[in-house]
Design a protein around this motif. Structure first.
Motif, PDB file in Angstrom:
ATOM      1  N   ASP A  64      60.061  -0.345 -49.349  1.00 39.96           N
ATOM      2  CA  ASP A  64      61.203   0.013 -50.193  1.00 39.96           C
ATOM      3  C   ASP A  64      62.427   0.318 -49.340  1.00 39.96           C
ATOM      4  OD1 ASP A  64      59.659  -0.332 -52.430  1.00 39.96           O
ATOM      5  OD2 ASP A  64      59.340   1.814 -52.791  1.00 39.96           O
ATOM      6  N   SER A  65      62.211   1.033 -48.240  1.00 39.38           N
ATOM      7  CA  SER A  65      63.312   1.376 -47.345  1.00 39.38           C
ATOM      8  C   SER A  65      63.909   0.117 -46.721  1.00 39.38           C
ATOM      9  CB  SER A  65      62.821   2.330 -46.264  1.00 39.38           C
ATOM     10  OG  SER A  65      63.853   2.601 -45.352  1.00 39.38           O
ATOM     11  N   LEU A  66      63.045  -0.784 -46.286  1.00 38.16           N
ATOM     12  CA  LEU A  66      63.495  -2.044 -45.695  1.00 38.16           C
ATOM     13  C   LEU A  66      64.274  -2.857 -46.718  1.00 38.16           C
ATOM     14  CD1 LEU A  66      63.374  -3.967 -43.234  1.00 38.16           C
ATOM     15  CD2 LEU A  66      61.275  -4.884 -44.224  1.00 38.16           C
ATOM     16  N   LEU A  67      63.745  -2.959 -47.910  1.00 40.72           N
ATOM     17  CA  LEU A  67      64.418  -3.697 -48.979  1.00 40.72           C
ATOM     18  C   LEU A  67      65.773  -3.077 -49.290  1.00 40.72           C
ATOM     19  CD1 LEU A  67      64.374  -5.923 -51.104  1.00 40.72           C
ATOM     20  CD2 LEU A  67      63.174  -4.345 -52.619  1.00 40.72           C
ATOM     21  N   GLU A  68      65.829  -1.759 -49.329  1.00 37.84           N
ATOM     22  CA  GLU A  68      67.084  -1.071 -49.626  1.00 37.84           C
ATOM     23  C   GLU A  68      68.135  -1.362 -48.549  1.00 37.84           C
ATOM     24  OE1 GLU A  68      68.776   3.474 -50.094  1.00 37.84           O
ATOM     25  OE2 GLU A  68      66.631   3.115 -50.295  1.00 37.84           O
ATOM     26  N   ARG A  69      67.723  -1.333 -47.289  1.00 43.65           N
ATOM     27  CA  ARG A  69      68.671  -1.600 -46.200  1.00 43.65           C
ATOM     28  C   ARG A  69      69.192  -3.031 -46.271  1.00 43.65           C
ATOM     29  NH1 ARG A  69      64.592   0.718 -42.983  1.00 43.65           N
ATOM     30  NH2 ARG A  69      64.438  -1.203 -41.769  1.00 43.65           N
ATOM     31  N   TRP A  70      68.301  -4.012 -46.510  1.00 41.14           N
ATOM     32  CA  TRP A  70      68.735  -5.405 -46.583  1.00 41.14           C
ATOM     33  C   TRP A  70      69.591  -5.645 -47.823  1.00 41.14           C
ATOM     34  CZ3 TRP A  70      69.082  -8.678 -42.823  1.00 41.14           C
ATOM     35  CH2 TRP A  70      68.259  -8.538 -41.723  1.00 41.14           C
ATOM     36  N   THR A  71      69.278  -4.945 -48.903  1.00 38.69           N
ATOM     37  CA  THR A  71      70.084  -5.069 -50.121  1.00 38.69           C
ATOM     38  C   THR A  71      71.501  -4.567 -49.873  1.00 38.69           C
ATOM     39  OG1 THR A  71      68.125  -4.837 -51.500  1.00 38.69           O
ATOM     40  CG2 THR A  71      70.243  -4.416 -52.553  1.00 38.69           C
ATOM     41  N   LYS A  72      71.625  -3.421 -49.191  1.00 39.72           N
ATOM     42  CA  LYS A  72      72.955  -2.890 -48.868  1.00 39.72           C
ATOM     43  C   LYS A  72      73.733  -3.882 -48.009  1.00 39.72           C
ATOM     44  CE  LYS A  72      72.042   2.046 -48.981  1.00 39.72           C
ATOM     45  NZ  LYS A  72      71.954   3.275 -48.175  1.00 39.72           N
ATOM     46  N   LEU A  73      73.048  -4.469 -47.036  1.00 39.69           N
ATOM     47  CA  LEU A  73      73.701  -5.441 -46.168  1.00 39.69           C
ATOM     48  C   LEU A  73      74.171  -6.649 -46.976  1.00 39.69           C
ATOM     49  CD1 LEU A  73      74.340  -6.001 -43.164  1.00 39.69           C
ATOM     50  CD2 LEU A  73      72.125  -7.128 -43.024  1.00 39.69           C
ATOM     51  N   GLY A  74      73.296  -7.155 -47.858  1.00 43.85           N
ATOM     52  CA  GLY A  74      73.654  -8.293 -48.688  1.00 43.85           C
ATOM     53  C   GLY A  74      74.777  -7.986 -49.660  1.00 43.85           C
ATOM     54  N   GLU A  75      74.738  -6.808 -50.277  1.00 43.96           N
ATOM     55  CA  GLU A  75      75.796  -6.413 -51.210  1.00 43.96           C
ATOM     56  C   GLU A  75      77.139  -6.311 -50.496  1.00 43.96           C
ATOM     57  OE1 GLU A  75      74.294  -2.792 -52.876  1.00 43.96           O
ATOM     58  OE2 GLU A  75      73.169  -3.835 -54.433  1.00 43.96           O
ATOM     59  N   ALA A  76      77.118  -5.785 -49.284  1.00 46.66           N
ATOM     60  CA  ALA A  76      78.365  -5.665 -48.535  1.00 46.66           C
ATOM     61  C   ALA A  76      78.946  -7.047 -48.232  1.00 46.66           C
ATOM     62  CB  ALA A  76      78.124  -4.885 -47.245  1.00 46.66           C
ATOM     63  N   VAL A  77      78.075  -8.003 -47.932  1.00 49.66           N
ATOM     64  CA  VAL A  77      78.548  -9.370 -47.650  1.00 49.66           C
ATOM     65  C   VAL A  77      79.126 -10.002 -48.910  1.00 49.66           C
ATOM     66  CG1 VAL A  77      77.793 -11.705 -47.065  1.00 49.66           C
ATOM     67  CG2 VAL A  77      76.986  -9.768 -45.722  1.00 49.66           C
ATOM     68  N   LEU A  78      78.429  -9.852 -50.027  1.00 54.80           N
ATOM     69  CA  LEU A  78      78.851 -10.516 -51.263  1.00 54.80           C
ATOM     70  C   LEU A  78      80.015  -9.824 -51.959  1.00 54.80           C
ATOM     71  CD1 LEU A  78      75.324 -11.334 -52.717  1.00 54.80           C
ATOM     72  CD2 LEU A  78      76.914 -12.900 -51.577  1.00 54.80           C
ATOM     73  N   ALA A  79      80.266  -8.567 -51.637  1.00 61.43           N
ATOM     74  CA  ALA A  79      81.296  -7.796 -52.335  1.00 61.43           C
ATOM     75  C   ALA A  79      82.709  -8.245 -51.957  1.00 61.43           C
ATOM     76  CB  ALA A  79      81.135  -6.315 -52.045  1.00 61.43           C
ATOM     77  N   HIS A  80      82.853  -8.931 -50.854  1.00 55.60           N
ATOM     78  CA  HIS A  80      84.183  -9.297 -50.363  1.00 55.60           C
ATOM     79  C   HIS A  80      84.311 -10.802 -50.225  1.00 55.60           C
ATOM     80  CE1 HIS A  80      84.779  -5.065 -49.401  1.00 55.60           C
ATOM     81  NE2 HIS A  80      83.569  -5.078 -48.877  1.00 55.60           N
ATOM     82  N   GLY A  81      85.519 -11.276 -50.428  1.00 55.23           N
ATOM     83  CA  GLY A  81      85.791 -12.694 -50.205  1.00 55.23           C
ATOM     84  C   GLY A  81      85.972 -12.920 -48.718  1.00 55.23           C
ATOM     85  N   ALA A  82      87.227 -13.072 -48.294  1.00 55.87           N
ATOM     86  CA  ALA A  82      87.519 -13.238 -46.873  1.00 55.87           C
ATOM     87  C   ALA A  82      87.349 -11.889 -46.177  1.00 55.87           C
ATOM     88  CB  ALA A  82      88.945 -13.733 -46.695  1.00 55.87           C
ATOM     89  N   PRO A  83      86.727 -11.879 -45.013  1.00 54.42           N
ATOM     90  CA  PRO A  83      86.487 -10.598 -44.341  1.00 54.42           C
ATOM     91  C   PRO A  83      87.778  -9.935 -43.886  1.00 54.42           C
ATOM     92  CG  PRO A  83      85.803 -12.422 -42.937  1.00 54.42           C
ATOM     93  CD  PRO A  83      86.186 -13.003 -44.259  1.00 54.42           C
ATOM     94  N   THR A  84      87.833  -8.645 -44.103  1.00 47.35           N
ATOM     95  CA  THR A  84      88.955  -7.838 -43.626  1.00 47.35           C
ATOM     96  C   THR A  84      88.458  -7.020 -42.438  1.00 47.35           C
ATOM     97  OG1 THR A  84      88.397  -5.960 -45.010  1.00 47.35           O
ATOM     98  CG2 THR A  84      89.852  -7.626 -45.980  1.00 47.35           C
TER      99      THR A  84
END
Length: 64
Positions: A7-27
């Motif tokens: 669960d912890s591993l999944l949560e960390r990867w989910t946060k990483l994925g959400e951060a990537v998908l939340a933004h268009g062009a990187p700032t």
């Protein structure tokens, strides 16, 4: 790996994925956030590898 660790591993990867998908062009802020998340994940991986190496070395010492 137990359920809690998975669960912890999944949560960390989910946060990483959400951060990537939340933004268009990187700032600059986005890159900074991704760097922090990646470094945190890297530290966790290193810790697991050190534990596994310690266990492996203990097994080698017992066999010798």
């Amino acid at each position: 790996m137990n359920d809690e660790a998975e669960d912890s591993l999944l949560e960390r990867w989910t946060k990483l994925g959400e951060a990537v998908l939340a933004h268009g062009a990187p700032t600059e802020d986005h890159i900074s956030q991704m760097t922090r998340l990646a470094r945190a994940e890297q530290e966790k991986i290193k810790l697991r590898m050190r534990r596994m190496l310690r266990i492996y070395k203990q097994g080698q010492n017992k066999a010798a």
